[in-house]
Design a protein around this motif. Structure first.
Motif, PDB file in Angstrom:
ATOM      1  N   UNK A  21     -10.178   9.319   7.969  1.00  0.00           N
ATOM      2  CA  UNK A  21      -9.470  10.299   7.163  1.00  0.00           C
ATOM      3  C   UNK A  21      -9.538  10.002   5.673  1.00  0.00           C
ATOM      4  N   UNK A  22     -10.454   9.180   5.239  1.00  0.00           N
ATOM      5  CA  UNK A  22     -10.591   8.890   3.825  1.00  0.00           C
ATOM      6  C   UNK A  22     -11.989   9.267   3.363  1.00  0.00           C
ATOM      7  N   UNK A  23     -12.060  10.046   2.292  1.00  0.00           N
ATOM      8  CA  UNK A  23     -13.362  10.492   1.797  1.00  0.00           C
ATOM      9  C   UNK A  23     -14.175   9.339   1.237  1.00  0.00           C
ATOM     10  N   UNK A  24     -13.535   8.216   0.980  1.00  0.00           N
ATOM     11  CA  UNK A  24     -14.249   7.080   0.407  1.00  0.00           C
ATOM     12  C   UNK A  24     -14.837   6.163   1.465  1.00  0.00           C
ATOM     13  N   UNK A  25     -14.461   6.362   2.730  1.00  0.00           N
ATOM     14  CA  UNK A  25     -15.000   5.515   3.782  1.00  0.00           C
ATOM     15  C   UNK A  25     -16.508   5.714   3.882  1.00  0.00           C
ATOM     16  N   UNK A  26     -17.239   4.614   3.975  1.00  0.00           N
ATOM     17  CA  UNK A  26     -18.701   4.679   3.913  1.00  0.00           C
ATOM     18  C   UNK A  26     -19.325   5.264   5.163  1.00  0.00           C
ATOM     19  N   UNK A  40       0.851  -1.179   0.000  1.00  0.00           N
ATOM     20  CA  UNK A  40       0.000   0.000   0.000  1.00  0.00           C
ATOM     21  C   UNK A  40       0.896   1.242   0.000  1.00  0.00           C
ATOM     22  N   UNK A  41       0.330   2.378  -0.369  1.00  0.00           N
ATOM     23  CA  UNK A  41       1.109   3.622  -0.371  1.00  0.00           C
ATOM     24  C   UNK A  41       1.454   4.044   1.058  1.00  0.00           C
ATOM     25  N   UNK A  42       2.501   4.819   1.168  1.00  0.00           N
ATOM     26  CA  UNK A  42       2.992   5.249   2.477  1.00  0.00           C
ATOM     27  C   UNK A  42       1.951   6.040   3.254  1.00  0.00           C
ATOM     28  N   UNK A  43       1.123   6.811   2.544  1.00  0.00           N
ATOM     29  CA  UNK A  43       0.153   7.678   3.216  1.00  0.00           C
ATOM     30  C   UNK A  43      -1.183   6.993   3.480  1.00  0.00           C
ATOM     31  N   UNK A  44      -1.267   5.679   3.294  1.00  0.00           N
ATOM     32  CA  UNK A  44      -2.519   4.958   3.487  1.00  0.00           C
ATOM     33  C   UNK A  44      -2.965   5.021   4.945  1.00  0.00           C
ATOM     34  N   UNK A  45      -4.217   5.388   5.150  1.00  0.00           N
ATOM     35  CA  UNK A  45      -4.788   5.429   6.498  1.00  0.00           C
ATOM     36  C   UNK A  45      -5.360   4.060   6.811  1.00  0.00           C
TER      37      UNK A  45
END
Length: 472
Positions: A370-375, A109-114
């Protein structure tokens, strides 16, 4: 939309109005999340298993809540775990397939993944993961210690986790060698070591809030385990053709089980013993009423290594196994336990999925995701037997092997899109009347197919790492 509830925690949970908590809080609720590997919906006694003995998980269900409509993030390990770890379904996750990295590890995963680890650390929890990782190779930015976990013990690589007698595991960023397992000696059994480290973590942090993910690799892949008392329960239980061990250069080691049915059953019962050990440890430490324990699996049952899901009816009443997007490949057991907080003997048909876990823990801890995609569809009200449950408009899955498969559930309807013999096939099922997905209603209800296909198209974004089969 986020649930309009405020959560207060102090050994018990209190749900009150938006005006705030009614008393000062002393100790946040601990969380233990137990994730089995390739355990089917029907492999556990409380879900209908008649042969394999799982008394501890069954007792967990009697003392807690059993979910009948809980779904994995995907139908194979890495993307399913990425969904769990990030609160995203596979139309948005970074990891959408089992992409391998040599000599060890999978797509990072990317380094900034929450992640769940980062969320719980931000809430003041000590965090640990014990078992399989599979979300980034050693030395990458995506190892457990860089993804929010204070302690890690287990397999970095899911390929290597196919062997239960490995030549090494990882403790944080240190490689722990087992020379005694070389040349297929099978002396040091990984799952017992992992389990011991998990219990030690719980004991070491009994005075502070902790979040423990126990990602055992049972009953996955190689049918090989110590022939101790757990195995001997089944040793003479089945008439079966002797299973000839096969050397595997990728995983290392021999699969030496001569009785595959007995071995598989013993692996599930060994997992059940671990669950019982965790519950007993929490009770011994006086933490059972201040700890939520969740038991579940990463996807449906498998047939690798000699496992026989048909014999045990590991898929329960459903159709399909691992790598299928039919219910048997993605609908999984989930039991939640916290005496005095979660109602004993409760059963819920609330529809939920892996991507609901992060917002649920965010609600539990009072931390905003912190993710806009979180439901932000939490299952906490369900756990507390409250009426104000949230309902998804739809659930979506995509699988990037076998030329790509997609599934979408909206209410009682399930749409599957997959390539077969050079063309894309659409399958529509009414799960309220056809949980085995036998009758394809696509031709009968073309408008419903179009409606769900639009949702399916809009549910996903293209991935820079994974090319979807039907897009090629």
């Amino acid at each position: 939309m986020k649930t309009q509830l405020t959560l207060c925690i102090s050994g018990t949970l209190l749900l009150v109005g938006m005006s705030g908590c009614e008393k000062t809080l002393e100790r946040p609720m601990n969380v233990v999340y137990i994730l089995a590997d390739d355990l089917g919906y029907g492999d556990v006694g409380c879900y209908g298993q008649q042969i394999i003995k799982t008394p501890n998980i069954d007792r967990m269900a009697k003392e807690g809540m059993l979910f009948t409509q809980h779904y994995a993030g995907c139908t194979v390990s890495a993307p399913s775990r990425c969904s769990l770890m990030t609160g995203l379904h596979t139309g948005h996750t970074q990891v959408r397939g089992n992409r391998e990295i040599t000599p060890e590890g999978q797509q990072p995963m990317r380094e900034d993944t929450y992640t769940l680890g980062k969320l719980m650390k931000s809430a003041g929890y000590t965090t640990g993961i014990f078992g399989k990782w599979g979300l980034g190779n050693p030395g990458s930015v995506s190892i457990p210690n860089k993804m929010g976990f204070d302690e890690f013990y287990g397999y970095n690589c899911q390929r290597q986790s196919h062997s239960f007698y490995p030549d090494h595991l990882w403790h944080n960023e240190e490689k722990v060698l087992f020379p005694e397992n070389e040349n297929n000696a099978c002396k040091t059994y990984s799952q017992d070591l992992i389990h011991e480290q998990a219990l030690k973590f719980i004991r070491d942090h009994k005075e502070q809030p902790f979040f423990a993910m126990l990602t055992y690799t049972l009953p996955h892949a190689e049918l090989n385990l110590p022939h101790d008392s757990v195995y001997k329960m089944y040793e003479n239980s089945f008439e079966e053709t002797p299973y000839i061990g096969k050397f595997d250069k990728v995983y290392g080691g021999y699969n030496t089980s001569e009785k595959p049915l007995a071995s598989f059953a013993a692996m599930v019962s060994r997992l059940d013993k671990y669950v019982g050990d965790v519950m007993a440890e929490l009770k011994e430490l006086g933490l059972d009423k201040n700890t939520i324990v969740i038991f579940t699996s990463d996807n449906g049952p498998h047939h690798e290594g000699g496992a026989d899901p048909d014999f045990f009816k590991s898929y329960g009443p459903f159709r399909g196994i691992k790598r299928d997007v039919y219910e048997g490949g993605i609908r999984i057991p989930m039991v939640a336990w916290c005496p005095g907080t979660i109602k004993a003997g409760a059963q819920s048909d609330h529809i939920s999925a892996f991507w609901d876990v992060m917002p649920t823990l965010a609600e539990l801890t009072g931390i905003s995701g912190q993710s806009s995609m979180i439901s932000f569809f939490v299952i906490l009200p369900t756990l507390l037997s409250k009426k104000d449950q949230q309902a998804h408009d739809y659930l979506y899955w995509e699988f990037h092997e076998l030329n790509g498969r997609e599934a979408l559930r909206s209410g009682k309807w399930k749409l599957i899109r997959q390539p077969i013999v050079g063309e894309t096939i659409l399958e529509l099922y009414d799960l309220s009347n056809d949980i085995h997905e036998d009758t394809n209603l696509a031709e009968k209800y073309p408008d419903k197919v179009k409606e769900l296909a639009v949702l399916m198209d809009n549910a996903r974004t293209e991935s820079p790492y994974f090319d979807f089969g039907r897009e090629k």
